[in-house]
Design a protein around this motif. Structure first.
Motif, PDB file in Angstrom:
ATOM      1  N   ALA A   1      -7.804 -18.822  28.745  1.00 52.74           N
ATOM      2  CA  ALA A   1      -8.165 -17.696  27.875  1.00 52.74           C
ATOM      3  C   ALA A   1      -8.550 -16.515  28.767  1.00 52.74           C
ATOM      4  N   ILE A   2      -8.432 -15.319  28.217  1.00 49.44           N
ATOM      5  CA  ILE A   2      -8.719 -14.112  29.017  1.00 49.44           C
ATOM      6  C   ILE A   2      -9.627 -13.178  28.204  1.00 49.44           C
ATOM      7  N   ILE A   3     -10.589 -12.608  28.879  1.00 48.44           N
ATOM      8  CA  ILE A   3     -11.495 -11.659  28.200  1.00 48.44           C
ATOM      9  C   ILE A   3     -11.080 -10.233  28.552  1.00 48.44           C
ATOM     10  N   ASP A   4     -11.171  -9.388  27.565  1.00 50.11           N
ATOM     11  CA  ASP A   4     -10.892  -7.966  27.779  1.00 50.11           C
ATOM     12  C   ASP A   4     -12.222  -7.311  28.168  1.00 50.11           C
ATOM     13  N   LYS A   5     -12.318  -6.893  29.454  1.00 52.26           N
ATOM     14  CA  LYS A   5     -13.569  -6.293  29.952  1.00 52.26           C
ATOM     15  C   LYS A   5     -13.384  -4.802  30.205  1.00 52.26           C
ATOM     16  N   ARG A   6     -14.385  -4.011  29.878  1.00 54.35           N
ATOM     17  CA  ARG A   6     -14.365  -2.578  30.216  1.00 54.35           C
ATOM     18  C   ARG A   6     -15.539  -2.289  31.129  1.00 54.35           C
ATOM     19  N   ARG A   7     -15.347  -1.281  32.007  1.00 46.62           N
ATOM     20  CA  ARG A   7     -16.476  -0.828  32.827  1.00 46.62           C
ATOM     21  C   ARG A   7     -16.747   0.621  32.466  1.00 46.62           C
TER      22      ARG A   7
ATOM     23  N   ALA B   1     -20.751  -3.883  33.011  1.00 44.71           N
ATOM     24  CA  ALA B   1     -19.580  -4.585  32.462  1.00 44.71           C
ATOM     25  C   ALA B   1     -19.782  -4.819  30.970  1.00 44.71           C
ATOM     26  N   GLU B   2     -18.757  -4.519  30.191  1.00 50.22           N
ATOM     27  CA  GLU B   2     -18.820  -4.764  28.739  1.00 50.22           C
ATOM     28  C   GLU B   2     -17.630  -5.616  28.344  1.00 50.22           C
TER      29      GLU B   2
ATOM     30  N   VAL C   1     -11.262 -28.725  28.112  1.00 55.39           N
ATOM     31  CA  VAL C   1     -11.648 -27.611  28.991  1.00 55.39           C
ATOM     32  C   VAL C   1     -10.741 -26.393  28.800  1.00 55.39           C
ATOM     33  N   VAL C   2     -11.357 -25.208  28.756  1.00 59.64           N
ATOM     34  CA  VAL C   2     -10.577 -23.974  28.791  1.00 59.64           C
ATOM     35  C   VAL C   2     -11.070 -23.148  29.986  1.00 59.64           C
ATOM     36  N   VAL C   3     -10.126 -22.699  30.814  1.00 58.74           N
ATOM     37  CA  VAL C   3     -10.500 -21.843  31.945  1.00 58.74           C
ATOM     38  C   VAL C   3     -10.406 -20.395  31.458  1.00 58.74           C
ATOM     39  N   VAL C   4     -11.469 -19.628  31.727  1.00 60.03           N
ATOM     40  CA  VAL C   4     -11.522 -18.271  31.181  1.00 60.03           C
ATOM     41  C   VAL C   4     -11.632 -17.246  32.305  1.00 60.03           C
ATOM     42  N   SER C   5     -10.774 -16.229  32.251  1.00 59.01           N
ATOM     43  CA  SER C   5     -10.917 -15.109  33.176  1.00 59.01           C
ATOM     44  C   SER C   5     -11.808 -14.062  32.504  1.00 59.01           C
ATOM     45  N   PRO C   6     -12.817 -13.553  33.217  1.00 59.98           N
ATOM     46  CA  PRO C   6     -13.714 -12.582  32.584  1.00 59.98           C
ATOM     47  C   PRO C   6     -13.102 -11.183  32.466  1.00 59.98           C
TER      48      PRO C   6
ATOM     49  N   GLY D   1     -23.256  -9.260  36.066  1.00 62.62           N
ATOM     50  CA  GLY D   1     -23.100  -8.584  34.765  1.00 62.62           C
ATOM     51  C   GLY D   1     -21.824  -9.040  34.070  1.00 62.62           C
ATOM     52  N   THR D   2     -20.737  -9.147  34.833  1.00 57.74           N
ATOM     53  CA  THR D   2     -19.448  -9.554  34.264  1.00 57.74           C
ATOM     54  C   THR D   2     -19.556 -10.951  33.643  1.00 57.74           C
ATOM     55  N   LEU D   3     -20.117 -11.902  34.410  1.00 61.49           N
ATOM     56  CA  LEU D   3     -20.146 -13.280  33.918  1.00 61.49           C
ATOM     57  C   LEU D   3     -21.179 -13.477  32.812  1.00 61.49           C
ATOM     58  N   ALA D   4     -22.320 -12.769  32.894  1.00 61.37           N
ATOM     59  CA  ALA D   4     -23.335 -12.903  31.839  1.00 61.37           C
ATOM     60  C   ALA D   4     -22.774 -12.392  30.521  1.00 61.37           C
ATOM     61  N   SER D   5     -22.098 -11.274  30.582  1.00 58.12           N
ATOM     62  CA  SER D   5     -21.537 -10.697  29.367  1.00 58.12           C
ATOM     63  C   SER D   5     -20.400 -11.578  28.828  1.00 58.12           C
ATOM     64  N   ALA D   6     -19.608 -12.159  29.727  1.00 53.26           N
ATOM     65  CA  ALA D   6     -18.526 -13.055  29.307  1.00 53.26           C
ATOM     66  C   ALA D   6     -19.107 -14.326  28.693  1.00 53.26           C
ATOM     67  N   ALA D   7     -20.192 -14.848  29.265  1.00 50.62           N
ATOM     68  CA  ALA D   7     -20.816 -16.071  28.736  1.00 50.62           C
ATOM     69  C   ALA D   7     -21.347 -15.821  27.327  1.00 50.62           C
ATOM     70  N   LYS D   8     -21.892 -14.620  27.121  1.00 46.67           N
ATOM     71  CA  LYS D   8     -22.424 -14.281  25.787  1.00 46.67           C
ATOM     72  C   LYS D   8     -21.290 -14.288  24.760  1.00 46.67           C
TER      73      LYS D   8
END
Ligand code: R5P
Length: 328
Positions: free
Chosen positions: A189-195, A201-202, A164-169, A226-233
């Protein structure tokens, strides 16, 4: 519990209020809430509250302004009816994301809302997973900001997932994700998100590894998803085997449900800080009830006993299930 305690609820989350009332075996104090033709709200407490300690349960979830006004009007009515102490139980605190001036000439809405609640006559606030901890400091009264992550972690551990990896969007949620990773004894793991603009959310890149892993995306709020859908992709492009998403507050506005139906997402785990209407209850959504935890908190506040011990049992259980030493 002693007979000088009363529970009262606005209209935002009657199911949660009902569960708390059953758990504590205290009936909800009847209150009439109506809208006048011009949209104004009216409320009337149907029973004497003189000299009693009141727990007022009301999330300031959508319709945010209506629910906020209800909270303020009920408080005013209780205060003028000589309630002794009023605790606002606000499982979801609306406006919490407007916690700073990001641009010149913007309000700090979370601070204004805190002022309004305090000014109306609330003595103490109980809430869950504030968007940022600093909001506690917007109040000059005690604020108990309870976390729901241990309950979410327990549910996830029972699934016995591996690798398991826990991911912050986004970077702002890194602390929360680190906390969940620790409770699950998993990697992070961490995602780099921009608004680029409000409500859009991108996700740009993933810091960490998801290849062949079961990813648990964790956020405090799912609004449009939007944040989670984009992170899931992004996680799926990076080779994640399976994706779970979890969050405390299921705002679920606009396209949220359609986005969460995406087959890349196996399950959506949320809590009941916000009432979920029937049409939004799709099969993959699992709702964890916070009612027992809230009821115990109410009991402790009334009895004047410490809140910290609330989680002792659950931390022990979690550490055993996840295989680490509980050092709390
Ligand atoms: C933002 O900082 C919050 O933690 C959530 O990530 C955000 O509010 C989620 O909004 P949405 O679901 O509309 O992307």
């Amino acid at each position: 519990m002693a007979k000088h305690v009363q529970l009262i609820s606005g209209t935002s989350n009657p199911e949660l209020a009902g569960e708390i009332s059953s758990y504590l075996n205290i009936p909800l104090t009847p209150v009439t809430i109506k809208r006048f033709n011009d949209g104004e709200t009216y409320c009337h407490i149907e029973k004497s509250v003189r000299g009693h300690d009141l727990f007022l349960i009301q999330s300031t979830s959508p319709p945010v302004n209506e629910n906020l006004i209800e909270l303020l009007l009920i408080t005013d009515a209780l205060r003028r009816a000589s309630a002794k102490e009023i605790t606002a139980v606000i499982p979801y605190f609306g406006y919490s994301r407007q916690d700073r001036k990001a641009l010149p000439r913007e309000p700090i809405s979370a601070k204004l809302v805190a002022n309004m609640i305090e000014r109306a006559g609330i003595d103490r606030v109980v809430t869950f997973d504030l968007h940022v901890d600093q909001i506690q400091g917007f109040f000059d009264i005690p604020v108990d900001n309870i976390e729901s992550l241990p309950l979410i972690a327990e549910y996830i551990l029972d699934k016995k997932l591996s690798n398991v990896v826990v991911v912050s969007p986004d970077a702002g949620g890194a602390k929360r994700a680190r906390r969940l990773a620790k409770l699950l004894n998993a990697s992070l793991a961490i995602i780099d998100k921009r608004r680029p603009k409000h409500g859009v959310a991108e996700t740009v890149s993933l810091i960490g590894d998801a290849k062949g892993k079961t990813a648990i995306l964790v956020d405090d709020i799912i609004d449009t998803a939007g944040t989670l859908a984009s992170a899931a992709k992004l996680l799926s492009e990076k080779g994640a085997k399976e994706i779970y998403v979890c969050a405390t507050h299921a705002v679920f506005s606009g396209p949220a449900i359609e986005r969460l139906k995406n087959e890349m997402i196996t399950e959506v785990i949320v809590t009941n800080t916000i009432s979920l209407p029937k049409e939004k209850r799709i099969r993959k959504i699992r709702v964890i009830s916070l009612a027992p935890l809230l009821a115990e908190s109410i009991k402790r506040i009334y009895e004047g006993s410490p809140m910290g011990v609330l989680f002792e049992g659950i931390y022990n259980k979690l550490s055993k299930k996840a295989g680490y030493k509980n050092e709390r």
